[in-house]
Each structure stands twice: as C-alpha cells, then as structure tokens.
Write a protein that holds these residues in place. Structure first.
Motif, short mmCIF file in Angstrom:
data_model
loop_
_atom_site.label_atom_id
_atom_site.label_comp_id
_atom_site.label_asym_id
_atom_site.label_seq_id
_atom_site.Cartn_x
_atom_site.Cartn_y
_atom_site.Cartn_z
N GLY A 1 -3.48 -1.15 7.87
CA GLY A 1 -2.16 -1.05 8.47
C GLY A 1 -2.09 -2.32 8.11
O GLY A 1 -1.88 -3.10 8.12
N LYS B 1 2.36 1.25 10.30
CA LYS B 1 1.95 2.12 9.08
C LYS B 1 1.04 1.77 9.14
O LYS B 1 0.02 0.81 8.59
N THR B 2 -0.06 2.71 8.66
CA THR B 2 -1.29 3.27 7.73
C THR B 2 -1.26 3.70 6.82
O THR B 2 -0.53 4.26 6.60
N ASP B 3 -2.20 3.52 5.86
CA ASP B 3 -2.60 3.81 4.20
C ASP B 3 -3.86 5.18 4.46
O ASP B 3 -3.92 6.33 3.28
N THR C 1 -6.62 -4.83 6.28
CA THR C 1 -7.49 -4.02 4.95
C THR C 1 -8.29 -3.21 5.47
O THR C 1 -8.73 -2.46 4.74
N TYR D 1 0.84 -1.20 -0.10
CA TYR D 1 0.24 -0.43 -0.50
C TYR D 1 0.76 1.08 0.05
O TYR D 1 1.90 0.79 0.40
N ASN D 2 0.42 2.07 -0.43
CA ASN D 2 0.99 3.90 -0.08
C ASN D 2 1.27 4.11 1.19
O ASN D 2 -0.34 4.80 1.73
N TRP D 3 1.77 4.34 1.86
CA TRP D 3 1.14 4.41 3.73
C TRP D 3 1.27 5.36 4.09
O TRP D 3 2.10 5.85 3.39
N GLN D 4 0.42 5.94 4.15
CA GLN D 4 0.46 7.48 4.78
C GLN D 4 1.68 8.04 5.44
O GLN D 4 1.75 8.84 6.26
#
Length: 161
Positions: free
Chosen positions: A125, A118-120, A141, A98-101
């Motif tokens: 996460g 990490k979370t998106d 998810t 994922y594109n982790w934010q």
C-alpha cells in the motif's frame, strides 16, 4: 559481396543507434538514476524532516539526482519507505507500480495535503500527499492498511508543515 554485407550491417547498426537515441529523448528508454547515501542533516538542510514514526526512526537516508535541480529524498524505516520531492502538484512518487485494488478517499480528503491511500489487497500500500511545495509518499510492501498508512502520513505531515 562481403563488402556489401559489411555496409548493410553498419547501416543497420547505425539505424538501431539512432532509433534508441530518439526513444530516449521521448522518454521511451530511460537510465535509472543512482541512489546516493545521505543523512538526516542533509535532508533537514533541504527542508525535509523524517520523524520518528510509531517508535521507528530511519535506518537509512538516500537521495537521487533527477536532473534539472530536482532531488528525490528517501528514508528507509525498515517496514516502510518515505519519499519527498519538490513538485508543482501532488504526484505519486512512491515508485511502487502495483495493481491497486482499493482507494480510500472519504476521510483523508478532509486532511491537510489531501492524502490518497491505495492498497493492493495483498499487503502492499501507499499514501501520498502534497504539502509545502513537495510531493510526499509512504509505501509498504507488506502489512499495509489504511490506518497504518495514515499513521505514517500524520507523523510525517506534522513534522513537515
């Protein structure tokens, strides 16, 4: 003329086959390793315990032979998945690309295994850590936040010192 076309076509096919073979040796083309159904007993025999987490127990166990004697252990808890694999260092083995934010390192870095959360920003996460010669990960998810991911980490890490 027809025989020349056949020879040219055969040469091009051979070139493509050789190019694909070269890519696979360099990691460019890979075949997925199949998951095999497993059990809690097989995990425990390998030193991998998947405990009760927040009242949930695994609904399924599976393994993947990664070659070279390496095995990926995966337990599905329904709303999250926990994985373990013998490694030489901490690795993200979640399989979630994922594109982790956000990345929460302030509190977790003081914990055993140095968990990384990490979370998106949209509900997905992961948390991953390194304990006992193994990389561990838990991934969600939906509904992931740092507190939920850390509660999974605490339960699994406590069961696998």
């Amino acid at each position: 003329m027809k025989s020349m076309k056949k020879i040219l076509c055969a040469a091009l096919c051979l070139a493509i086959i050789l190019a694909l073979g070269a890519c696979s040796k360099n990691g460019g083309a890979q075949i997925a390793n199949p998951m095999k159904d497993s059990s809690a007993q097989e995990f425990e025999a390998a030193g991998v315990v998947m405990p009760e987490v927040g009242g949930k127990t695994p609904t399924g166990y599976s393994t993947t032979d990664l070659g070279g004697g390496k095995v990926l252990y995966q337990a599905d808890y329904g709303s999250f998945t926990v994985r373990a694999q013998k490694t030489d260092k901490q690795e993200d083995i979640s399989g979630m690309n994922y594109n982790w934010q956000s990345e929460n390192l302030s509190t977790p870095q003081l914990l055993q295994g140095d968990p990384i959360v990490k979370t998106d920003g949209a509900g997905a996460g992961i948390v991953y850590w390194y304990l006992g010669g193994m990389s561990w990960s838990a991934g969600m998810t939906q509904g992931a936040d740092a507190d939920t991911l850390l509660s999974i980490y605490f339960a699994v890490a406590d069961a696998n010192p």
